[in-house]
Design an enzyme around this catalytic site. Structure first.
Site, PDB file in Angstrom:
ATOM      1  N   CYS A  47      -1.968  21.030 -34.942  1.00  0.00           N
ATOM      2  CA  CYS A  47      -2.158  21.982 -33.852  1.00  0.00           C
ATOM      3  C   CYS A  47      -3.653  21.989 -33.538  1.00  0.00           C
ATOM      4  O   CYS A  47      -4.477  22.249 -34.431  1.00  0.00           O
ATOM      5  CB  CYS A  47      -1.702  23.360 -34.336  1.00  0.00           C
ATOM      6  SG  CYS A  47      -2.067  24.702 -33.186  1.00  0.00           S
ATOM      7  N   CYS A  58      -3.493  18.867 -27.083  1.00  0.00           N
ATOM      8  CA  CYS A  58      -2.545  19.884 -27.559  1.00  0.00           C
ATOM      9  C   CYS A  58      -1.282  19.125 -27.946  1.00  0.00           C
ATOM     10  O   CYS A  58      -0.819  18.268 -27.175  1.00  0.00           O
ATOM     11  CB  CYS A  58      -2.229  20.896 -26.462  1.00  0.00           C
ATOM     12  SG  CYS A  58      -0.888  22.022 -26.908  1.00  0.00           S
ATOM     13  N   HIS A  92       1.696  19.869 -28.007  1.00  0.00           N
ATOM     14  CA  HIS A  92       2.874  20.075 -27.159  1.00  0.00           C
ATOM     15  C   HIS A  92       2.881  19.125 -25.951  1.00  0.00           C
ATOM     16  O   HIS A  92       3.934  18.861 -25.370  1.00  0.00           O
ATOM     17  CB  HIS A  92       2.891  21.503 -26.589  1.00  0.00           C
ATOM     18  CG  HIS A  92       3.338  22.550 -27.554  1.00  0.00           C
ATOM     19  ND1 HIS A  92       2.589  22.935 -28.637  1.00  0.00           N
ATOM     20  CD2 HIS A  92       4.449  23.319 -27.570  1.00  0.00           C
ATOM     21  CE1 HIS A  92       3.235  23.906 -29.280  1.00  0.00           C
ATOM     22  NE2 HIS A  92       4.355  24.156 -28.649  1.00  0.00           N
ATOM     23  N   GLU A 144       7.660  24.991 -24.679  1.00  0.00           N
ATOM     24  CA  GLU A 144       8.415  25.811 -25.642  1.00  0.00           C
ATOM     25  C   GLU A 144       9.725  26.315 -25.012  1.00  0.00           C
ATOM     26  O   GLU A 144      10.699  26.555 -25.700  1.00  0.00           O
ATOM     27  CB  GLU A 144       7.584  27.015 -26.122  1.00  0.00           C
ATOM     28  CG  GLU A 144       6.452  26.653 -27.083  1.00  0.00           C
ATOM     29  CD  GLU A 144       6.909  26.470 -28.545  1.00  0.00           C
ATOM     30  OE1 GLU A 144       7.755  27.242 -29.013  1.00  0.00           O
ATOM     31  OE2 GLU A 144       6.402  25.536 -29.193  1.00  0.00           O
ATOM     32  N   ASP A 204       2.357  23.710 -37.223  1.00  0.00           N
ATOM     33  CA  ASP A 204       1.996  23.973 -35.821  1.00  0.00           C
ATOM     34  C   ASP A 204       2.462  25.386 -35.474  1.00  0.00           C
ATOM     35  O   ASP A 204       3.320  25.960 -36.157  1.00  0.00           O
ATOM     36  CB  ASP A 204       2.667  22.955 -34.876  1.00  0.00           C
ATOM     37  CG  ASP A 204       2.281  23.203 -33.407  1.00  0.00           C
ATOM     38  OD1 ASP A 204       1.082  23.348 -33.122  1.00  0.00           O
ATOM     39  OD2 ASP A 204       3.182  23.279 -32.546  1.00  0.00           O
ATOM     40  N   SER A 205       1.921  25.921 -34.377  1.00  0.00           N
ATOM     41  CA  SER A 205       2.361  27.238 -33.923  1.00  0.00           C
ATOM     42  C   SER A 205       3.830  27.208 -33.490  1.00  0.00           C
ATOM     43  O   SER A 205       4.470  28.242 -33.411  1.00  0.00           O
ATOM     44  CB  SER A 205       1.504  27.678 -32.745  1.00  0.00           C
ATOM     45  OG  SER A 205       1.678  26.764 -31.688  1.00  0.00           O
TER      46      SER A 205
END
Ligand code: DGL
Length: 277
Positions: free
Chosen positions: A76, A195, A197, A161, A13-14
């Protein structure tokens, strides 16, 4: 070029978001070995161009291959939307035609028809995922009777994040995007968290979600679909090691990753800082 020995499953994932998918995969397949790679130094991918997301994702896949992974999951949506097809079609034949890279959009889309009664679905995602139209195109192919509305929520990844998912800022941005998508299509009865996240924002989203709307997180469907894939592909299953071990890598500070990952995984992990460019 890469080792042909059996190896762990790579999960990319990013940043931290893919940990929500990793967690579900490990829960359902605890015997396998895993390497998780987060490109935290370059997150978020959401606002980046196709070319850049592809280049970064390709670097991550090559890193995971060189660590012995025979199978990589792009945990992701942005990378799945913008880089997966090119990696599968252009890079894999050259890098190693026997290795596999899989994404998270298809396994998610496969479930949408079961969940929605009104057949009006909303996709919440990064600007990259929404503008790529990947969800609407996949749903149109599989379930042409479903109406899809996408909503880009560009602030949600930075909120997660930066550990701000329970802050007044999160209240503002969550409400803003829910109000908007539900005003565009009031018949929506299912919202897909497109997403990896976003599951961290679940409590916040529920606070502003009108009754009767199902919130759909993809982790467990991706895990089920991977299990099913390995059943159908015993030649790949044989190339995966099973000692129940996990390694974690980040392109940013290892300490920061350990700290943040404890929110996602509820345990403390050892992390290596690496470089992939
Ligand atoms: N977690 C990611 C996704 O599923 C990436 C978010 C980002 O880096 O913008 O889209």
């Amino acid at each position: 070029m890469f080792s042909q020995q059996p190896g762990p499953i790579g999960i990319f994932d990013s940043g931290y978001g893919g940990l929500t998918v990793f967690d579900k995969i490990r829960e359902s397949m605890p015997d396998y070995d895993y390497i998780y790679l987060g490109d935290n130094a370059r997150t978020p991918y959401g606002p980046r161009s196709f070319e850049v997301v592809y280049r970064f994702t390709r670097q991550a896949v090559i890193k995971l291959f060189s660590e012995g992974c025979q199978l990589v999951i792009l945990a992701c949506n942005t990378a799945s939307a913008k880089a997966l097809r090119t990696i599968q079609q252009r890079d894999l034949p050259e890098l190693d035609p026997d290795r596999r890279v899989l994404g998270v959009i298809r396994p998610t889309v496969e479930r949408t028809d079961q969940v929605s009664s009104t057949k009006h679905i909303g996709i919440l995602g990064t600007s990259g995922t929404i503008s790529s139209q990947s969800y609407s195109m996949e749903i149109e192919k599989m379930f042409p009777h479903i109406t899809v509305t996408g909503e880009a929520c560009p602030m949600w990844v930075p909120l997660v994040e930066n550990n701000e998912f329970d802050s007044p800022g999160a209240d503002y941005f969550v409400k803003k995007h829910l109000d908007h998508i539900l005003s565009v299509d009031p018949q929506i009865d299912t919202l897909v968290l497109g997403c990896t996240h976003y599951p961290l924002l679940t409590d916040k989203i529920r606070q502003y979600l009108p009754e009767g709307i199902t919130l759909f997180a993809q982790g467990e469907y991706v895990a089920e679909s991977l299990k099913d894939y390995l059943k159908r592909h015993p030649e790949m299953d044989r190339k995966l090691t099973r000692r129940g071990e996990c390694r974690f890598m980040t392109t940013e500070s290892a300490d920061k990753f350990t700290e943040a990952a404890s929110v996602f995984l509820k345990d403390r992990i050892e992390v290596e800082q690496i470089s992939i460019d």
